[in-house]
Scaffold this motif. Sequence first.
Motif, PDB file in Angstrom:
ATOM      1  N   TRP A 261       5.273 -11.049 -15.806  1.00  0.00           N
ATOM      2  CA  TRP A 261       5.392 -10.656 -14.160  1.00  0.00           C
ATOM      3  C   TRP A 261       6.953 -10.688 -13.652  1.00  0.00           C
ATOM      4  N   LYS A 262       8.076 -11.655 -13.927  1.00  0.00           N
ATOM      5  CA  LYS A 262       9.157 -11.741 -13.664  1.00  0.00           C
ATOM      6  C   LYS A 262      10.050 -10.023 -14.173  1.00  0.00           C
ATOM      7  N   LYS A 263       9.451 -10.670 -15.928  1.00  0.00           N
ATOM      8  CA  LYS A 263      10.051  -9.658 -16.667  1.00  0.00           C
ATOM      9  C   LYS A 263       9.518  -7.674 -15.882  1.00  0.00           C
ATOM     10  N   GLN A 264       8.196  -7.290 -16.008  1.00  0.00           N
ATOM     11  CA  GLN A 264       7.735  -6.105 -14.803  1.00  0.00           C
ATOM     12  C   GLN A 264       8.062  -5.476 -13.669  1.00  0.00           C
ATOM     13  N   TYR A 265       8.816  -7.477 -12.407  1.00  0.00           N
ATOM     14  CA  TYR A 265       9.189  -7.215 -11.646  1.00  0.00           C
ATOM     15  C   TYR A 265      10.585  -6.812 -11.352  1.00  0.00           C
ATOM     16  N   ASP A 266      11.801  -7.248 -13.019  1.00  0.00           N
ATOM     17  CA  ASP A 266      12.441  -6.881 -12.570  1.00  0.00           C
ATOM     18  C   ASP A 266      13.137  -5.811 -13.432  1.00  0.00           C
ATOM     19  N   GLY A 267      12.473  -5.025 -14.430  1.00  0.00           N
ATOM     20  CA  GLY A 267      12.684  -4.089 -14.598  1.00  0.00           C
ATOM     21  C   GLY A 267      12.306  -3.174 -13.429  1.00  0.00           C
ATOM     22  N   LEU A 268      11.397  -3.324 -12.301  1.00  0.00           N
ATOM     23  CA  LEU A 268      11.182  -1.865 -11.159  1.00  0.00           C
ATOM     24  C   LEU A 268      12.464  -2.156 -10.290  1.00  0.00           C
ATOM     25  N   ALA A 269      12.731  -3.659 -10.125  1.00  0.00           N
ATOM     26  CA  ALA A 269      13.934  -3.785  -9.328  1.00  0.00           C
ATOM     27  C   ALA A 269      15.184  -2.887  -9.717  1.00  0.00           C
ATOM     28  N   THR A 270      15.597  -2.734 -11.185  1.00  0.00           N
ATOM     29  CA  THR A 270      16.505  -2.260 -12.052  1.00  0.00           C
ATOM     30  C   THR A 270      16.051  -0.847 -11.627  1.00  0.00           C
ATOM     31  N   ALA A 271      14.972  -0.427 -11.740  1.00  0.00           N
ATOM     32  CA  ALA A 271      14.740   1.213 -11.821  1.00  0.00           C
ATOM     33  C   ALA A 271      14.798   1.598 -10.202  1.00  0.00           C
ATOM     34  N   SER A 272      14.229   0.746  -9.353  1.00  0.00           N
ATOM     35  CA  SER A 272      14.989   1.579  -7.601  1.00  0.00           C
ATOM     36  C   SER A 272      15.063   0.534  -7.030  1.00  0.00           C
ATOM     37  N   THR A 273      16.427   0.620  -6.744  1.00  0.00           N
ATOM     38  CA  THR A 273      17.310   0.112  -5.452  1.00  0.00           C
ATOM     39  C   THR A 273      16.327   0.209  -4.305  1.00  0.00           C
ATOM     40  N   ASP A 274      15.181   0.913  -3.675  1.00  0.00           N
ATOM     41  CA  ASP A 274      14.538   0.548  -2.802  1.00  0.00           C
ATOM     42  C   ASP A 274      13.641  -0.226  -3.087  1.00  0.00           C
TER      43      ASP A 274
END
Length: 596
Positions: A261-274
């Motif tokens: 779950w942390k890896k999934q969130y970090d990937g999404l956060a890196t892809a979008s600052t929004d």
Amino acid sequence: DSADTPTTTMASPTMGRSTPSSTTHRRAWALPIILCLLSATSRGLQSCDAAFAIAPSNTLRVSPLAPSLSSLTPSHPEHDGDGRYGLFASRSFTSLSAVKTASESATSSRLKRTAAFTEWANENDIKYAGAQVSSGDQNSGLGLYATQSLTPNDVVIQVPTKLTLSVESPTDYNLVMEKELFASNPKAYQNTQWWAALSIQLNYYDKVNPINEGAGGVSMKPWMDSLPRAYDTPIHWSESSLEELQYRPMMEAVALQKRGWKKQYDGLATASTDFASKISYDDFVWGCETARSRAFSGAYSGSAFNPIPYATVAACVAIYLGLGIGDIEQAANGAALVVCGSILKDFVLPKLLKVQKYVICPLIDMANHVGVGATGNVAFEYFSDGFSLSALEPGVSQGSEMFIQYGPRNNDQLLQYYGFVEGGNAHDVYILPPIREWDIGSLEEACGRKVGPGRLEKLDRAGLLGKATNIESSLTNTEAANDIGGVVLTRATGIDPAVIQALRALMSSDTEWEDAGEAIGNFATEVSPENERAARMAVRKAMEMELEGKATTVEEDKNLLNVFQAKKGVEAEEVLPVKFRLEKKELLQEAIGIMR
């Protein structure tokens, strides 16, 4: 007239010219092609939220016809039910079994948050009758209870598709989420895991913008406010509480969940600052837990019934015949092609392509789980474009809780993602250490046989000893909690047959080994009564040693649960580990008894 009558034989046409027969065939195929194009166009104009479906991953069936609610007495809200879907009147029942663990204060808090949800449900055409949301007792959490006797096929809830949240896997397209949170990188949303995509949707309506334009501008706030704000799942527990499970596979599964779950969130956060600026990691985890515990799934991924293509077909057929373009047989062929194409698109192709749809459905997912003896069934209503909950055989008596089955869930899954343990779970499993970690000396003593040369090497090459424990791998692997190949025991089928095969070979005498050609495959069936006894003794000894190695006994766990039950305000984090480990120990005891 001859041009409209196909001939059975004809000469080869001259290049660049059409014979009467070739003209006829072109006319015969013209209508099907036109109708297919019209059908595709009309389907393309459908609202994107008309596509359905419904995980934890609970299973869904597609129902062509929705039974009527008219035979049931409508439920009249007084003080709404639950945070999950507190749409019905709040009322206490006695002597009702609890499935989920929740504190009295948390349950009361959720009951108080549902008045607005009840009003919202009524305003948005959610139909319900014969059931209400309530808590069975102070500690059982909330569920659906019958307010009158329900007979099989009685429909108690119907929810329009537009009010649900849905995700299609492996790729989901949601224009709102892509535009509002992932405008710079839409693929980040499209390719995320289904539970993460649903978490994004939940958090968007809960924390960013409650208005659901796809549902006609409906505010989702009353529904979002009614959802639980916290869960009793092990991902939130301390390390000492996880140790109290006395079960390594669950500890590994939770560690894997945290990493994933942390890896999934970090990937999404890196892809979008929004996305990162509007949804925190804690918010994301809340959404993931809500999705994992409340979503339903099904292979159907087409649209609900849309009369436009069929009306278009009927009009084209009438024009086709009225203008004398072709005969009724040709028109029927074209119409049949459209109908077949619709069926293929909605029911056949999704299964062939292994497309899954996941849906969170207001109110219906308030129904709790039971492993055996479900009294409710969830279905997608193809013609009414909605979801329904109906009673199953033998019906539901007044005052009883209406249970559905999430699927064949073992207690590992139920505790990890739903936060409860089912007593005597028919689908429960126990994962023993891999054979390579068993005490061979103790097995030899129990069986009265020595492990001969060559056996362990052959079993290792066959992959039947499991993998060696690798701490570095266990910290980075995000694929499986049982990646070391532990021995799987199930309540339904017992020990994995491959393990019995391995133990037949391992405990074989020199004569049995030679007679089998020193081939592991020749031990797939019983080779002799003595060998079979030795194999069963070996697995029994391994299970006995596993049970003896626990920090507490079955009796001590039962006594501790009795102490907890006599107290008030005991945290779920204290009770659930004891319930869980007791179920695992009793499963081991049953298996040991069978091996005797």
